[in-house]
Design a protein around this motif. Structure first.
Motif, PDB file in Angstrom:
ATOM      1  N   ASN A  41       0.825  -1.218   0.000  1.00 44.36           N
ATOM      2  CA  ASN A  41       0.000   0.000   0.000  1.00 44.36           C
ATOM      3  C   ASN A  41       0.858   1.266   0.000  1.00 44.36           C
ATOM      4  OD1 ASN A  41      -2.451  -1.414  -0.073  1.00 44.36           O
ATOM      5  ND2 ASN A  41      -2.416  -1.691   2.147  1.00 44.36           N
ATOM      6  N   LYS A  42       1.876   1.268  -0.851  1.00 40.30           N
ATOM      7  CA  LYS A  42       2.777   2.415  -1.052  1.00 40.30           C
ATOM      8  C   LYS A  42       3.554   2.784   0.204  1.00 40.30           C
ATOM      9  CE  LYS A  42       0.163   4.140  -4.925  1.00 40.30           C
ATOM     10  NZ  LYS A  42      -0.401   5.269  -5.607  1.00 40.30           N
ATOM     11  N   GLY A  43       3.757   1.801   1.082  1.00 47.27           N
ATOM     12  CA  GLY A  43       4.541   2.018   2.296  1.00 47.27           C
ATOM     13  C   GLY A  43       6.019   1.846   2.016  1.00 47.27           C
ATOM     14  N   SER A  44       6.786   1.694   3.078  1.00 47.78           N
ATOM     15  CA  SER A  44       8.235   1.546   2.936  1.00 47.78           C
ATOM     16  C   SER A  44       8.569   0.198   2.293  1.00 47.78           C
ATOM     17  CB  SER A  44       8.916   1.659   4.301  1.00 47.78           C
ATOM     18  OG  SER A  44       8.460   0.639   5.162  1.00 47.78           O
ATOM     19  N   TRP A  45       9.761   0.128   1.731  1.00 45.41           N
ATOM     20  CA  TRP A  45      10.226  -1.089   1.071  1.00 45.41           C
ATOM     21  C   TRP A  45      10.843  -2.031   2.104  1.00 45.41           C
ATOM     22  CZ3 TRP A  45       9.271  -2.405  -3.856  1.00 45.41           C
ATOM     23  CH2 TRP A  45       8.862  -1.406  -4.729  1.00 45.41           C
ATOM     24  N   PRO A  63      -5.246  -8.922   2.768  1.00 45.70           N
ATOM     25  CA  PRO A  63      -6.676  -8.869   2.434  1.00 45.70           C
ATOM     26  C   PRO A  63      -6.914  -8.328   1.030  1.00 45.70           C
ATOM     27  CG  PRO A  63      -6.096  -7.057   3.897  1.00 45.70           C
ATOM     28  CD  PRO A  63      -4.866  -7.916   3.765  1.00 45.70           C
ATOM     29  N   ALA A  64      -8.093  -8.608   0.506  1.00 45.29           N
ATOM     30  CA  ALA A  64      -8.484  -8.058  -0.793  1.00 45.29           C
ATOM     31  C   ALA A  64      -8.380  -6.541  -0.737  1.00 45.29           C
ATOM     32  CB  ALA A  64      -9.911  -8.478  -1.132  1.00 45.29           C
ATOM     33  N   GLY A  65      -7.958  -5.951  -1.841  1.00 49.66           N
ATOM     34  CA  GLY A  65      -7.804  -4.504  -1.918  1.00 49.66           C
ATOM     35  C   GLY A  65      -6.391  -4.024  -1.613  1.00 49.66           C
ATOM     36  N   THR A  66      -5.520  -4.933  -1.193  1.00 51.91           N
ATOM     37  CA  THR A  66      -4.135  -4.561  -0.897  1.00 51.91           C
ATOM     38  C   THR A  66      -3.379  -4.317  -2.198  1.00 51.91           C
ATOM     39  OG1 THR A  66      -4.147  -5.886   1.122  1.00 51.91           O
ATOM     40  CG2 THR A  66      -2.000  -5.300   0.230  1.00 51.91           C
ATOM     41  N   HIS A  67      -2.562  -3.278  -2.197  1.00 49.23           N
ATOM     42  CA  HIS A  67      -1.744  -2.924  -3.349  1.00 49.23           C
ATOM     43  C   HIS A  67      -0.300  -3.299  -3.016  1.00 49.23           C
ATOM     44  CE1 HIS A  67       0.619  -0.055  -5.859  1.00 49.23           C
ATOM     45  NE2 HIS A  67      -0.219  -0.493  -6.761  1.00 49.23           N
ATOM     46  N   LEU A  68       0.307  -4.153  -3.837  1.00 45.74           N
ATOM     47  CA  LEU A  68       1.680  -4.594  -3.621  1.00 45.74           C
ATOM     48  C   LEU A  68       2.563  -4.149  -4.779  1.00 45.74           C
ATOM     49  CD1 LEU A  68       0.941  -8.297  -2.606  1.00 45.74           C
ATOM     50  CD2 LEU A  68       1.438  -6.399  -1.063  1.00 45.74           C
ATOM     51  N   LEU A  69       3.745  -3.679  -4.439  1.00 48.15           N
ATOM     52  CA  LEU A  69       4.774  -3.402  -5.433  1.00 48.15           C
ATOM     53  C   LEU A  69       5.960  -4.285  -5.101  1.00 48.15           C
ATOM     54  CD1 LEU A  69       4.998   0.486  -5.870  1.00 48.15           C
ATOM     55  CD2 LEU A  69       4.406  -1.196  -7.598  1.00 48.15           C
ATOM     56  N   TYR A  70       6.485  -4.960  -6.099  1.00 43.38           N
ATOM     57  CA  TYR A  70       7.693  -5.775  -5.941  1.00 43.38           C
ATOM     58  C   TYR A  70       8.785  -5.146  -6.779  1.00 43.38           C
ATOM     59  CZ  TYR A  70       4.820  -9.415  -3.885  1.00 43.38           C
ATOM     60  OH  TYR A  70       3.969 -10.117  -3.069  1.00 43.38           O
ATOM     61  N   GLU A  71       9.984  -5.186  -6.239  1.00 44.11           N
ATOM     62  CA  GLU A  71      11.156  -4.752  -6.984  1.00 44.11           C
ATOM     63  C   GLU A  71      12.101  -5.942  -7.056  1.00 44.11           C
ATOM     64  OE1 GLU A  71      13.413  -0.777  -6.533  1.00 44.11           O
ATOM     65  OE2 GLU A  71      14.503  -2.245  -5.302  1.00 44.11           O
ATOM     66  N   VAL A  72      12.489  -6.299  -8.271  1.00 50.17           N
ATOM     67  CA  VAL A  72      13.417  -7.401  -8.486  1.00 50.17           C
ATOM     68  C   VAL A  72      14.704  -6.782  -9.035  1.00 50.17           C
ATOM     69  CG1 VAL A  72      13.845  -9.550  -9.728  1.00 50.17           C
ATOM     70  CG2 VAL A  72      11.521  -9.004  -8.947  1.00 50.17           C
ATOM     71  N   GLU A  73      15.791  -6.979  -8.307  1.00 55.17           N
ATOM     72  CA  GLU A  73      17.084  -6.443  -8.726  1.00 55.17           C
ATOM     73  C   GLU A  73      17.996  -7.613  -9.081  1.00 55.17           C
ATOM     74  OE1 GLU A  73      20.845  -3.947  -6.906  1.00 55.17           O
ATOM     75  OE2 GLU A  73      18.902  -3.788  -5.918  1.00 55.17           O
ATOM     76  N   LEU A  74      18.545  -7.580 -10.294  1.00 58.77           N
ATOM     77  CA  LEU A  74      19.396  -8.672 -10.755  1.00 58.77           C
ATOM     78  C   LEU A  74      20.450  -8.139 -11.707  1.00 58.77           C
ATOM     79  CD1 LEU A  74      18.200  -9.195 -13.841  1.00 58.77           C
ATOM     80  CD2 LEU A  74      16.468 -10.419 -12.569  1.00 58.77           C
ATOM     81  N   GLU A  75      21.405  -8.983 -12.012  1.00 51.73           N
ATOM     82  CA  GLU A  75      22.446  -8.601 -12.955  1.00 51.73           C
ATOM     83  C   GLU A  75      22.041  -9.062 -14.352  1.00 51.73           C
ATOM     84  OE1 GLU A  75      27.128  -9.422 -13.780  1.00 51.73           O
ATOM     85  OE2 GLU A  75      26.480  -9.144 -11.700  1.00 51.73           O
TER      86      GLU A  75
END
Length: 89
Positions: A41-45, A63-75
């Motif tokens: 939900n746009k909180g801290s990483w 719960p339903a309605g949750t907004h998730l952001l994932y960051e994948v860092e790779l070479e």
């Protein structure tokens, strides 16, 4: 809903919604360390892992309605790259 913001040539990484969580896939030729981070939900990483292997499954319950952001860092091509994956539950 899932949105992928990536310039990776194979449209990877990707995320799939499963009954047991979210499965994050990334190219199998990435043999170096892969870092996966998440923002709820746009909180801290939060760093979920710094040594992920494909696929990585995030099994935390939200719960339903949750907004998730994932960051994948790779070479990739001898350069560290970051990709974002967006999920709305």
């Amino acid at each position: 809903m899932t949105d992928i913001s990536t310039e990776h040539p194979d449209s990877i990484p990707s995320v799939e919604l499963l009954n047991q969580g979210r499965r994050i896939n990334f190219s199998k030729h990435c043999l170096g360390d892969v870092k996966v981070r998440r923002s709820v939900n746009k909180g801290s990483w939060d760093t979920l892992t710094e040594q992920a292997r494909s696929p990585y499954i995030d099994q935390d319950d939200f719960p339903a309605g949750t907004h998730l952001l994932y960051e994948v860092e790779l070479e990739q091509d001898n350069e560290r790259k970051k990709y974002e994956l967006e999920v709305s539950l």
